[in-house]
Design an enzyme around this catalytic site. Structure first.
Site, PDB file in Angstrom:
ATOM      1  N   ASN A 179       0.811  -1.224   0.000  1.00  0.00           N
ATOM      2  CA  ASN A 179       0.000   0.000   0.000  1.00  0.00           C
ATOM      3  C   ASN A 179       0.845   1.276   0.000  1.00  0.00           C
ATOM      4  O   ASN A 179       0.405   2.308  -0.515  1.00  0.00           O
ATOM      5  CB  ASN A 179      -0.913  -0.035   1.233  1.00  0.00           C
ATOM      6  N   TYR A 210       3.639   9.799 -11.102  1.00  0.00           N
ATOM      7  CA  TYR A 210       2.795   8.972 -10.227  1.00  0.00           C
ATOM      8  C   TYR A 210       1.989   7.973 -11.071  1.00  0.00           C
ATOM      9  O   TYR A 210       1.945   6.776 -10.765  1.00  0.00           O
ATOM     10  CB  TYR A 210       1.864   9.891  -9.434  1.00  0.00           C
ATOM     11  N   LYS A 258       1.873   3.820 -11.161  1.00  0.00           N
ATOM     12  CA  LYS A 258       0.646   3.069 -10.857  1.00  0.00           C
ATOM     13  C   LYS A 258       0.196   2.206 -12.042  1.00  0.00           C
ATOM     14  O   LYS A 258      -0.377   1.138 -11.842  1.00  0.00           O
ATOM     15  CB  LYS A 258      -0.454   4.047 -10.431  1.00  0.00           C
TER      16      LYS A 258
HETATM   17  N1  NAD Z   1      -5.940   8.786  -1.257  1.00  0.00           N
HETATM   18  C1  NAD Z   1      -6.361   8.597  -2.471  1.00  0.00           C
HETATM   19  O1  NAD Z   1      -7.276   9.310  -2.957  1.00  0.00           O
HETATM   20  C2  NAD Z   1      -5.787   7.482  -3.319  1.00  0.00           C
HETATM   21  C3  NAD Z   1      -6.341   7.261  -4.571  1.00  0.00           C
HETATM   22  C4  NAD Z   1      -5.846   6.233  -5.354  1.00  0.00           C
HETATM   23  C5  NAD Z   1      -4.810   5.430  -4.885  1.00  0.00           C
HETATM   24  N2  NAD Z   1      -4.279   5.681  -3.667  1.00  0.00           N
HETATM   25  C6  NAD Z   1      -3.201   4.794  -3.224  1.00  0.00           C
HETATM   26  O2  NAD Z   1      -3.576   4.239  -1.981  1.00  0.00           O
HETATM   27  C7  NAD Z   1      -2.410   4.029  -1.170  1.00  0.00           C
HETATM   28  C8  NAD Z   1      -2.579   4.724   0.173  1.00  0.00           C
HETATM   29  O3  NAD Z   1      -2.858   6.094  -0.054  1.00  0.00           O
HETATM   30  P1  NAD Z   1      -3.132   7.076   1.171  1.00  0.00           P
HETATM   31  O4  NAD Z   1      -4.049   8.119   0.678  1.00  0.00           O
HETATM   32  O5  NAD Z   1      -3.479   6.305   2.385  1.00  0.00           O
HETATM   33  O6  NAD Z   1      -1.647   7.714   1.308  1.00  0.00           O
HETATM   34  P2  NAD Z   1      -0.998   8.498   2.540  1.00  0.00           P
HETATM   35  O7  NAD Z   1      -0.027   9.453   1.929  1.00  0.00           O
HETATM   36  O8  NAD Z   1      -2.022   9.007   3.466  1.00  0.00           O
HETATM   37  O9  NAD Z   1      -0.175   7.333   3.287  1.00  0.00           O
HETATM   38  C9  NAD Z   1       0.944   6.746   2.696  1.00  0.00           C
HETATM   39  C10 NAD Z   1       1.767   6.069   3.774  1.00  0.00           C
HETATM   40  O10 NAD Z   1       2.913   5.480   3.132  1.00  0.00           O
HETATM   41  C11 NAD Z   1       4.042   5.763   3.930  1.00  0.00           C
HETATM   42  N3  NAD Z   1       5.260   5.720   3.116  1.00  0.00           N
HETATM   43  C12 NAD Z   1       5.698   6.646   2.223  1.00  0.00           C
HETATM   44  N4  NAD Z   1       6.879   6.267   1.725  1.00  0.00           N
HETATM   45  C13 NAD Z   1       7.197   5.086   2.299  1.00  0.00           C
HETATM   46  C14 NAD Z   1       8.293   4.188   2.178  1.00  0.00           C
HETATM   47  N5  NAD Z   1       9.342   4.457   1.384  1.00  0.00           N
HETATM   48  N6  NAD Z   1       8.270   3.039   2.903  1.00  0.00           N
HETATM   49  C15 NAD Z   1       7.239   2.778   3.738  1.00  0.00           C
HETATM   50  N7  NAD Z   1       6.188   3.579   3.909  1.00  0.00           N
HETATM   51  C16 NAD Z   1       6.167   4.727   3.192  1.00  0.00           C
HETATM   52  C17 NAD Z   1       3.781   7.142   4.513  1.00  0.00           C
HETATM   53  O11 NAD Z   1       4.583   7.391   5.655  1.00  0.00           O
HETATM   54  C18 NAD Z   1       2.304   7.052   4.830  1.00  0.00           C
HETATM   55  O12 NAD Z   1       2.063   6.540   6.114  1.00  0.00           O
HETATM   56  C19 NAD Z   1      -1.243   4.532  -2.008  1.00  0.00           C
HETATM   57  O13 NAD Z   1      -0.670   3.461  -2.719  1.00  0.00           O
HETATM   58  C20 NAD Z   1      -1.888   5.494  -2.967  1.00  0.00           C
HETATM   59  O14 NAD Z   1      -1.119   5.684  -4.139  1.00  0.00           O
HETATM   60  C21 NAD Z   1      -4.745   6.700  -2.866  1.00  0.00           C
END
Ligand code: NAD
Length: 250
Positions: free
Chosen positions: A88, A153, A157
């Site tokens: 994730n 990005y 993905k």
């Molecule tokens: N939020 C959205 O609208 C959305 C939409 C589509 C996809 N996503 C995907 O869902 C997933 C979670 O998104 P989110 O909104 O919870 O993101 P977020 O930014 O709130 O959380 C991401 C987490 O990843 C951690 N992280 C970053 N780099 C890291 C590394 N090198 N090693 C370990 N941990 C690391 C951060 O510390 C954070 O806790 C991601 O893959 C994101 O691309 C999110």
């Protein structure tokens, strides 16, 4: 009632906040032993403590191959198995494609693409030893279409979807299923960093989304529980889109 992940050990990356935290919470509620992994050590440890029970935290930078080995070895030493990996963790940023440098692209890919790749390599052996498992890669609707400003990005993905399919084919003989979870716009820091609150609150912003709102992390987490559990035992190499229908209307 028995939880749907009872007896399973799950590793969730990027679990200190956002979707990862909601997913770790949902996995624990379904009976899994959950290891929350993140670079954000304080927030991650606090999140694991808040979930309580058998939830635990492991410091992990997903772009660090040696760190993966140490985290996975530790889980196997403590719990004897590893059944689920939820890839994730990701970094998010936007910017014009023409301003992207190979170096900035590589920095993003280190986390968003090589992170899951290293994770798959790290868990394959213990999962096989335990009779199989489920690996879930988290992509995005930015990996289903082309959003302006999402060159780096979106590339990471899109690539994850290809990685999912190849890994699913290669790991199926080992009993490991590999799937891709594709969230759309979901409430939380990532979305709020890109879209101002007044825009998110405007119904016109959601005109292209049949369910007409942002998703909630808990709604993504429920899909992750399905993919992690034996409920999806005949599901691999595929994608589960959780986007309120936003990419289904074009
Ligand atoms: N939020 C959205 O609208 C959305 C939409 C589509 C996809 N996503 C995907 O869902 C997933 C979670 O998104 P989110 O909104 O919870 O993101 P977020 O930014 O709130 O959380 C991401 C987490 O990843 C951690 N992280 C970053 N780099 C890291 C590394 N090198 N090693 C370990 N941990 C690391 C951060 O510390 C954070 O806790 C991601 O893959 C994101 O691309 C999110």
């Amino acid at each position: 009632m028995t939880g749907r992940l009872e007896g399973k050990v799950a590793l969730v990356t990027g679990a200190a906040q956002g979707h990862g935290l909601a997913e770790a919470r949902a996995f624990a509620a379904e009976g899994a032993i959950v290891v929350l992994a993140d670079v954000a050590v304080e927030a991650g440890a606090a999140a694991a403590a808040d979930i309580g029970g058998t939830a635990e935290f492991a410091a992990l930078d997903v772009s660090d191959e040696a760190a993966w080995r140490s985290v996975v070895d530790g889980i196997v030493a403590r719990h004897g198995r590893l059944d689920v990996l939820l890839n994730n963790a990701a970094r998010y940023r936007t910017g014009p494609l023409l301003d992207e440098s190979p170096q900035s692209l590589a920095r993003l890919a280190d986390v968003n693409l090589y992170g899951p790749f290293l994770g798959i390599q790290a868990v394959a052996k213990p999962m096989t030893a335990g009779g199989g498992g489920s690996i879930i890669n988290v992509s995005s609707t930015a990996g289903l279409t082309g959003y302006a400003g999402h060159g780096a990005y979106g590339l990471s993905k899109w690539a994850l979807r290809g990685l999912t399919r190849v890994a699913a084919v290669e790991l199926a003989p080992l009993g490991i299923r590999v799937t891709c979870l594709i969230p759309g716009a979901v409430a939380g820091p990532m979305l709020e960093s890109n879209v101002p609150p007044e825009v998110l609150a405007d119904p016109a912003h959601w005109a292209g989304t049949p369910l007409a709102r942002a998703g909630r992390p808990e709604e993504v987490a429920r899909a992750a529980v399905f993919l992690a559990s034996d409920d999806s035992s005949y599901v691999t190499a595929t994608e589960l889109v959780v986007d309120g229908g936003s990419t289904g209307t074009g």
